[in-house]
Design an enzyme around this catalytic site. Sequence first.
Site, PDB file in Angstrom:
ATOM      1  N   HIS A 181      -2.888   3.197  -4.662  1.00 52.19           N
ATOM      2  CA  HIS A 181      -2.224   2.795  -3.416  1.00 52.19           C
ATOM      3  C   HIS A 181      -0.811   2.280  -3.704  1.00 52.19           C
ATOM      4  CE1 HIS A 181      -5.514   3.554  -0.676  1.00 52.19           C
ATOM      5  NE2 HIS A 181      -6.349   2.851  -1.415  1.00 52.19           N
ATOM      6  N   GLU A 194      -4.524   1.298   9.970  1.00 56.19           N
ATOM      7  CA  GLU A 194      -4.063   2.679  10.165  1.00 56.19           C
ATOM      8  C   GLU A 194      -3.920   3.006  11.655  1.00 56.19           C
ATOM      9  OE1 GLU A 194      -6.456   1.800   8.033  1.00 56.19           O
ATOM     10  OE2 GLU A 194      -6.447   3.084   6.252  1.00 56.19           O
ATOM     11  N   ASP A 221       0.864  -1.179   0.000  1.00 61.47           N
ATOM     12  CA  ASP A 221       0.000   0.000   0.000  1.00 61.47           C
ATOM     13  C   ASP A 221       0.903   1.231   0.000  1.00 61.47           C
ATOM     14  OD1 ASP A 221      -2.319   1.782   0.465  1.00 61.47           O
ATOM     15  OD2 ASP A 221      -3.329  -0.083   1.024  1.00 61.47           O
ATOM     16  N   ASP A 280      -8.777  -0.682  -5.985  1.00 62.06           N
ATOM     17  CA  ASP A 280      -9.640   0.309  -5.338  1.00 62.06           C
ATOM     18  C   ASP A 280      -8.989   1.689  -5.302  1.00 62.06           C
ATOM     19  OD1 ASP A 280      -7.709  -0.776  -3.569  1.00 62.06           O
ATOM     20  OD2 ASP A 280      -8.753   0.140  -1.869  1.00 62.06           O
ATOM     21  N   GLU A 281      -9.835   2.677  -5.127  1.00 60.74           N
ATOM     22  CA  GLU A 281      -9.418   4.034  -4.775  1.00 60.74           C
ATOM     23  C   GLU A 281      -8.242   4.528  -5.619  1.00 60.74           C
ATOM     24  OE1 GLU A 281     -10.833   4.118  -0.147  1.00 60.74           O
ATOM     25  OE2 GLU A 281      -8.825   3.368  -0.491  1.00 60.74           O
ATOM     26  N   TRP A 305     -16.893  -3.932  -1.291  1.00 59.31           N
ATOM     27  CA  TRP A 305     -16.598  -3.292   0.005  1.00 59.31           C
ATOM     28  C   TRP A 305     -17.372  -2.005   0.208  1.00 59.31           C
ATOM     29  CZ3 TRP A 305     -13.890   1.403   0.922  1.00 59.31           C
ATOM     30  CH2 TRP A 305     -13.374   2.034  -0.229  1.00 59.31           C
ATOM     31  N   ASP A 348     -12.226  -2.404  11.566  1.00 55.19           N
ATOM     32  CA  ASP A 348     -11.465  -1.258  12.073  1.00 55.19           C
ATOM     33  C   ASP A 348     -12.393  -0.229  12.721  1.00 55.19           C
ATOM     34  OD1 ASP A 348     -12.596  -0.632   9.600  1.00 55.19           O
ATOM     35  OD2 ASP A 348     -10.820   0.403   8.824  1.00 55.19           O
TER      36      ASP A 348
HETATM   37  C1  ACM Z   1     -10.863  -0.505   0.774  1.00 56.65           C
HETATM   38  O1  ACM Z   1     -11.329  -0.470   1.922  1.00 56.65           O
HETATM   39  N1  ACM Z   1     -10.278   0.555   0.253  1.00 56.65           N
HETATM   40  C2  ACM Z   1     -10.966  -1.693  -0.049  1.00 56.65           C
END
Ligand code: ACM
Length: 780
Positions: A281, A487, A207, A343-344, A410, A437
């Site tokens: 990421h 995190e 990441d 993702d993202e 997700w 989390d």
């Molecule tokens: C994620 O929680 N960004 C997969």
Amino acid sequence: MLKASFLWLGLLMSSVGFSQSANEYPIIPKPAKLEARQGKFQLSNTTTVMVPVGNDEVKSIADLFTNQLNASSGLKVAVRNSNKMALPGNLISFQPSQDASIGEEGYRIDIKPEVVTIEALNPKGFFYAVQSLMQLLPSEVFRGSVNTQMVIDWAIPSCRIEDKPRYSYRGLHLDVSRHFMPVAFVKKYIDLIALHKMNTFHWHLTDDQGWRIEIKKYPKLTQQGAERKETIIGHYYESDPQRFDGQPYDGFYTQNEVREVVKYAQSKYVTIIPEIEMPGHALAALRAYPEYGCTGGPYETATKWGIFPEVFCPYDKTFEFLQNILTEVMELFPSQYIHIGGDECPKDSWKQSKFCQDLIKKLGLKDEHELQSYFITRIDKWVTSKGRKIIGWDEILEGGLSPNATVMSWRGTEGGIAAAKQGHDAIMTPGNFLYLDKYQSDPTQEPTSIGGFLPLEQTYSYEPTPQNLSADAQKRIIGAQANVWTEYIKTPEHVEYMVWPRAAALSEVVWTPREQKDWKDFSKRIQPHLERLGFLNVSYSRAFYDVLAETTPTKDGGLRVTLKAKDDDCQIRYSLNGSEPMLQSAAYNKPLVLTQSGTVKAVAVKGGQVMGEVQSWNYIVSKATGKSVQLATAATRPKNADLAVLTDGKPGSAIGYLDDIRGIAGVKNADFNATIDLGAAQPITMVTIGLVKATAGNVLLPKQIDVQVSDDGKAFKSVKVVTLDPTERGKKEVLKQIITFGQTNARYVRVIAQNVGKVPAGMPNAGKDAWVAADEITVD
Ligand code: ACM
């Protein structure tokens, strides 16, 4: 106040020993079928575990069982390879079966006083049978050594079990990029996955904040990409400016270590799916190899959380780089699935890159979203050509899903639904149910988390297969997984605290037939299960035992506080004088009525033991308590905000992300303009309002607060104006403003907190819309 420490929980619970629960068969996940019987199978030194000759794998599963049993009990139960039934003493017999109705992962156990018969098609079924058998023994079977001070009846209650899983994919994830977790801990994590009959460990290895797997061809990935120069302190929005610890952070797994972990997982029938994130990421990788980013760098491994605009650039050489990495990854991991993230991925750098824009034209793509699809599809084809399959997060649906992909949903379940409708396999991991989390108890009394609220019963309530899908599409939902992003989770102990027992609830979601799921029943079985986790030295959370409080205003202006324990076998002890409630404190029998501000503390007790953490709530009682409130400009956050929170007697707290702030927010140029109807005119001299200051998130103090009063709710006159400094920065907090004025008589009180409008120059996000957020208005 954070919980002082969660490290000791496991220890405390192990010494409790409230031995046998009401439920004689407290297996988690609950078996598909369990028929109770009278009597029990007594274990002794003459008990023999019998495995047919020539079946080494089943023999080693039987050995796992007897080794643990003997180590914890002091018994000397032997495993024999034999095909004969006539052995002295009683018998636990492993019998491979050909009956396909047992299922590939299924098993049967028949427990009678003289013999225990275990049947399965495959070693894996025997392995799961052993997990169940262990959970039919006293919890002490999970301890590491014999304790001669306790007399324990080593017996298994008679019953017949026929069991197999509801879903084929039963997963638990762990992010080791944000915080690295040592090999020994990863193995323990796998043990716990297996104990709960889950079969997949999703290892999130790369990441922005660190690359954690050795790649021989690209040594800089771990020489440079594993390191970040420091880490943000506290929550992302906690202080402005953000603070950093100045400590270099590092850590990665060598390929030998990875092999060792993979082999270990195989011995527990757990498949490890590695995740190598792309195209987003990617900062840690780009720091080491900047030539694969659109700008060429230099890049830094991220020191805080979030989504970063620097991502892999779709050059041919980038694909070559990623394929070389995946080649090594596939050599290490035999898993059919390889997770490629997806993702993202912000499109900023692709928008600005001439190469990307030219590529979009050349390929005849519509936009950067289709470029993302091109990226994933190209990797998908390559991975497929190597005989493997990709999984990606649901963003891989963007711009068209690549043909062989499995989707991990997700952002809610829509991605999984869309994928299933298109004939793709989907795995459900929706945040609202399966992101471990999030907070699991009152956020003001928990260690800092990313935010959100996910108590045990909510995870338990999850239903992975949407009922409104066609029967064919329903079959595409192959299972579910809980995700653990680290995190705010720095240590193995904290991981365990977040994961257990919520992942035990997940195990039942993915294993147990829908009709068999029952929260009440689970909440009884969870108690001996926590005891087991204690013996396994797991630092699990006892949030399940935390007392809950609900308040309602009373007719005469006070607050009625109702306390609840989720476990009805618990009693509640409480205090109103600030002292820590204990076993001897006042017993709670009926709602408490507060006629003035004060602190309520409560804890659950059972069997002479304090069970959860002491919970503590400060309540404010004023003339405004429970009175109706109107806002001139409706709150924009949270959506559908309940205005009653403004006068409910519970002051807000600035925990987690902005959406978790208990309070009301106005956006853009809107003032926070609240009018309270006290019901009747009365003398007043003071108003207080809690104002959120979270400048890192554009929640600023108002420029001024104007307090106005009225008798009729129409004509208002100002009684006091105070000015504040919206440019005040620092720690995120709720600041209580106390505004006093000469005694006046009023029925209506209006508080206008004037929004500065745009975030002033010199502040983070200058020029953006400022928010005013508030909670709890009092009048005295
Ligand atoms: C994620 O929680 N960004 C997969």
